[in-house]
Design an enzyme around this catalytic site. Structure first.
Site, PDB file in Angstrom:
ATOM      1  N   MET A  49     -14.638 -58.844  54.763  1.00 42.11           N
ATOM      2  CA  MET A  49     -15.585 -58.978  53.652  1.00 42.11           C
ATOM      3  C   MET A  49     -14.924 -59.817  52.551  1.00 42.11           C
ATOM      4  SD  MET A  49     -18.393 -58.038  51.990  1.00 42.11           S
ATOM      5  CE  MET A  49     -18.932 -57.736  50.295  1.00 42.11           C
ATOM      6  N   CYS A  85     -23.682 -62.691  57.746  1.00 43.39           N
ATOM      7  CA  CYS A  85     -22.880 -61.650  58.424  1.00 43.39           C
ATOM      8  C   CYS A  85     -23.640 -60.335  58.558  1.00 43.39           C
ATOM      9  CB  CYS A  85     -21.617 -61.361  57.618  1.00 43.39           C
ATOM     10  SG  CYS A  85     -20.411 -62.652  57.716  1.00 43.39           S
ATOM     11  N   HIS A  86     -24.384 -59.955  57.501  1.00 41.95           N
ATOM     12  CA  HIS A  86     -24.986 -58.616  57.511  1.00 41.95           C
ATOM     13  C   HIS A  86     -26.412 -58.608  58.057  1.00 41.95           C
ATOM     14  CE1 HIS A  86     -21.551 -56.925  55.433  1.00 41.95           C
ATOM     15  NE2 HIS A  86     -21.593 -57.939  54.595  1.00 41.95           N
ATOM     16  N   HIS A 119     -13.785 -72.407  68.040  1.00 41.70           N
ATOM     17  CA  HIS A 119     -14.939 -73.209  67.586  1.00 41.70           C
ATOM     18  C   HIS A 119     -14.840 -74.574  68.262  1.00 41.70           C
ATOM     19  CE1 HIS A 119     -17.756 -75.418  65.092  1.00 41.70           C
ATOM     20  NE2 HIS A 119     -18.233 -74.256  64.686  1.00 41.70           N
ATOM     21  N   CYS A 178     -24.731 -63.497  52.097  1.00 43.47           N
ATOM     22  CA  CYS A 178     -24.496 -62.204  52.761  1.00 43.47           C
ATOM     23  C   CYS A 178     -25.210 -62.106  54.113  1.00 43.47           C
ATOM     24  CB  CYS A 178     -24.969 -61.048  51.891  1.00 43.47           C
ATOM     25  SG  CYS A 178     -24.544 -61.216  50.159  1.00 43.47           S
ATOM     26  N   HIS A 180     -21.729 -68.687  69.994  1.00 48.64           N
ATOM     27  CA  HIS A 180     -22.006 -69.708  68.972  1.00 48.64           C
ATOM     28  C   HIS A 180     -22.162 -71.086  69.608  1.00 48.64           C
ATOM     29  CE1 HIS A 180     -22.307 -71.154  64.891  1.00 48.64           C
ATOM     30  NE2 HIS A 180     -21.371 -72.065  65.135  1.00 48.64           N
TER      31      HIS A 180
END
Ligand code: DHE
Length: 584
Positions: free
Chosen positions: A128, A90-91, A410, A87, A367
């Site tokens: 999600m 992302c969070h 990417h 988790c 990134h």
């Protein structure tokens, strides 16, 4: 399973606005069966950082609070492991949000247990994952996570100069190292191969394909980089452990090491004329900082926090992660990409006591990226925003932010070649779809195409991570290791640069490896020094066989398979000459 009353229901009922909100949320609790397909996780959705080192930290359970469900010590351990592995990417470590929404208690308590449980089970079309309905988390785990999120988040420890210095070891001092190469290796054609799940790198001779040495590195080692001279190899593990390997010793040996943080991904060495090999820099995900070190000993010299404000909305972000780092060829500077705030930092290392940092506003969720063929421009993917930011290293400013015309670019470091029609271009593939985007990079020779998407190609599908070519090649290779179709994940698409419209050929690299088991994900092509052959990793699980497959660039045929028991979970490969000279 225990049932939990909705939190603070009295407050909800007191406010008409909140009742409305609650109704909307309740409706979202049970997606209609025909809607569930939209909740399934995509390859792009799965490619998020796993902060699996932080889960090992001893984190203190928050105290009890009235009305907030408790977790037993065992549940607390389970929840931390799940949170940091799946988790936090992302969070956010502190649950303040990154590419995913914040999960602070003002929000989670307002939504309540049932909502959280349903959200974790079914996910959302916005990204999600459907952890419960996909079977990745069981009912008990979903219950624990819903309760965990109602409790206050905990911060992992900081990692400052005292901790860094305590972890710093010089195994071979500079004056005890050789003054010339003590081995007969063709150092420039060595490959440093990540053996991900065993925390090692294999140094493989690019001419004989033989393993020269396997060296211990950090946990799930992420990348290797070379000093400008090509003598020193730097590796960084996900646990922040940096190894400095001297390739001139009789047997390449780790001469120094240091732990620069608790979660990390990037490392680089100074390359500007007059500063070759002098400094190293490493960036961390946690704590959010970068550190400049002595290039020959890894002595930590200067730590800089990246905590600060997002470039656009100027909101405070407590944990902006350090993504890719490159060394400028135009000035004594490192370019450091800060993921969550969207800033690109130009860090002038000429005076560490008066560090000058130029902060360029670019785009959020930066990134990976690389230079154009002239090395004057740096192109980096803001992957969650589907954009590419371009920086001019000479003028030291942002040139442009370009829509990549695909979902989740990417590039790795990207691929540079001269397009028959548009001149020099830089290419990226995408995680979310089959698009390969070509961007013009020659403002002097081809100003009409510079910093524009001049062409898009269609590859095999989504789940691509890396594209590759070489100045001596006329082929563009595109991998798709995260594609859900085993045939696509285990093969590579190749385009003829002189006839891009003809589409691609498929090289069945996984099949060529001779391995029958596993998903055989084929990942990250890397050329040899001469640019005549390209190496791919056939990446299976740790308990399955993996391999390296070498392809002849001219004939696109199989040249060699390296299938050895020691080659466990190979992923990234870094050829010394190409990496130290930024050739890709
Ligand atoms: Fe990577 C580069 C982060 C997953 C293989 N990876 C990078 C860089 C970053 C990064 C920031 C750029 C470093 C630089 O240039 O300074 N990678 C992350 C993640 O956060 C992510 C998504 C999830 C995680 O928890 O780590 C992630 N990466 C992976 C993988 O699963 C890969 C395929 C296999 C592995 O070994 O872990 C993988 N990443 C690589 C490779 C590079 C890389 C091979 C360097 C490519 C190059 O050509 O330079």
């Amino acid at each position: 399973m225990q049932a939990h009353p909705p939190i603070r229901s009295a407050i909800h009922l007191a406010s008409a606005a909140l009742v409305l909100l609650w109704t909307g949320i309740a409706a979202a609790q049970q997606p209609a069966p025909q809607e569930l397909k939209k909740h399934e996780t995509t390859p792009g959705g799965r490619y998020e950082p796993s902060l699996d080192v932080l889960r090992k930290e001893e984190l203190k359970k928050p105290g009890t609070e009235e009305g907030i469900p408790l977790l037993t010590d065992e549940e607390w351990q389970i929840a931390n492991k799940i949170y940091f592995e799946r988790c936090a990417g992302c969070h956010g470590t502190l649950r303040k949000g990154a590419t995913g929404k914040p999960l602070t208690t003002d929000i989670t308590r307002e939504r309540g247990y049932d909502y959280l449980k349903s959200f974790i089970t079914y996910g959302s079309p916005a990204g999600m994952p459907n952890w419960g309905s996909s079977g990745e988390l069981g009912e008990r785990e979903v219950d624990i996570m819903a309760r965990y999120l109602l409790n206050e988040p905990v911060a992992p420890p900081e990692w400052g100069m005292a901790q860094m210095r305590a972890s710093w070891k010089v195994h071979v001092p500079v004056d005890k190292r050789p003054t010339k190469p003590m081995n007969k290796l063709d150092i420039d054609n060595l490959f440093s191969v990540t053996l991900r799940d065993v925390g090692k790198v294999a140094l493989i001779d690019g001419n004989s394909y033989e393993i020269v040495k396997i060296l211990d590195t950090g946990y799930a080692v992420h990348i290797s980089r070379l000093s400008k001279s090509g003598r020193y190899l730097y590796t960084i593990g996900r646990d922040g452990l940096v190894n400095l390997i001297d390739l001139w010793m009789e047997e390449p040996t780790t001469v120094a090491e240091i732990k620069i943080g608790l979660e990390a991904r990037s490392i680089e060495s100074s390359k500007f004329e007059g500063w070759e090999d002098k400094y190293a820099i490493a960036g961390a995900y946690w704590p959010p900082h970068f550190v400049i070190m002595d290039g020959l000993t890894l002595e930590p010299l200067r730590i800089e926090s990246t905590r600060g404000y997002t470039y656009d909305t100027e909101e405070y972000h407590p944990e902006p992660r350090v993504a890719s780092i490159v060394a400028s060829h135009y000035a004594p500077e490192f370019l450091v990409n800060i993921k969550e705030t969207g800033h690109i930092l130009l860090v002038d290392y000429s005076d560490l006591a008066a560090l000058k940092i130029t902060k360029i506003e670019a785009e959020r969720f930066l990134h990976d990226g690389g230079f154009d063929s002239s090395k004057r421009y740096f192109l980096v993917a803001a992957n969650a925003r589907n954009r590419i930011a371009v920086v001019d290293m000479k003028e030291r400013k942002l040139v442009k932010v370009i829509d990549s015309q695909g979902e989740r670019p990417h590039p790795g470091r990207g691929a540079n070649f001269v397009h028959p029609q548009y001149g020099p271009v830089w290419a990226t593939s995408h995680l979310g779809d089959e698009t390969i985007t070509l961007i013009g990079t020659d403002p002097e020779g081809h100003p009409e195409y510079a910093w524009k998407v001049v062409q898009t190609l269609e590859g095999q599908g989504g789940g691509s991570l890396f594209v590759k070519t070489h100045p001596n090649s006329r082929h563009l290779y595109v991998d798709t290791p995260l594609n859900p179709e085993p045939e696509i994940a285990s093969s590579v698409a190749v385009f003829d640069i002189d006839n891009l419209d003809a589409g691609y050929k498929v090289l069945p690299v996984g099949e060529w490896s001779g391995i029958a088991q596993g998903m055989r994900r084929v990942v990250q092509g890397e050329f040899n020094k001469q640019g005549t052959e390209i190496w791919f990793s056939v990446w299976n699980a740790k308990n399955q066989e993996s391999a390296l497959v070498v392809v002849d660039d001219k004939t696109l045929t199989l040249k060699k398979v390296v299938r050895l028991p020691d080659v466990i979970t190979p992923t990234g490969k870094f050829n010394v000459a190409n990496t130290r000279n930024d050739i890709y």
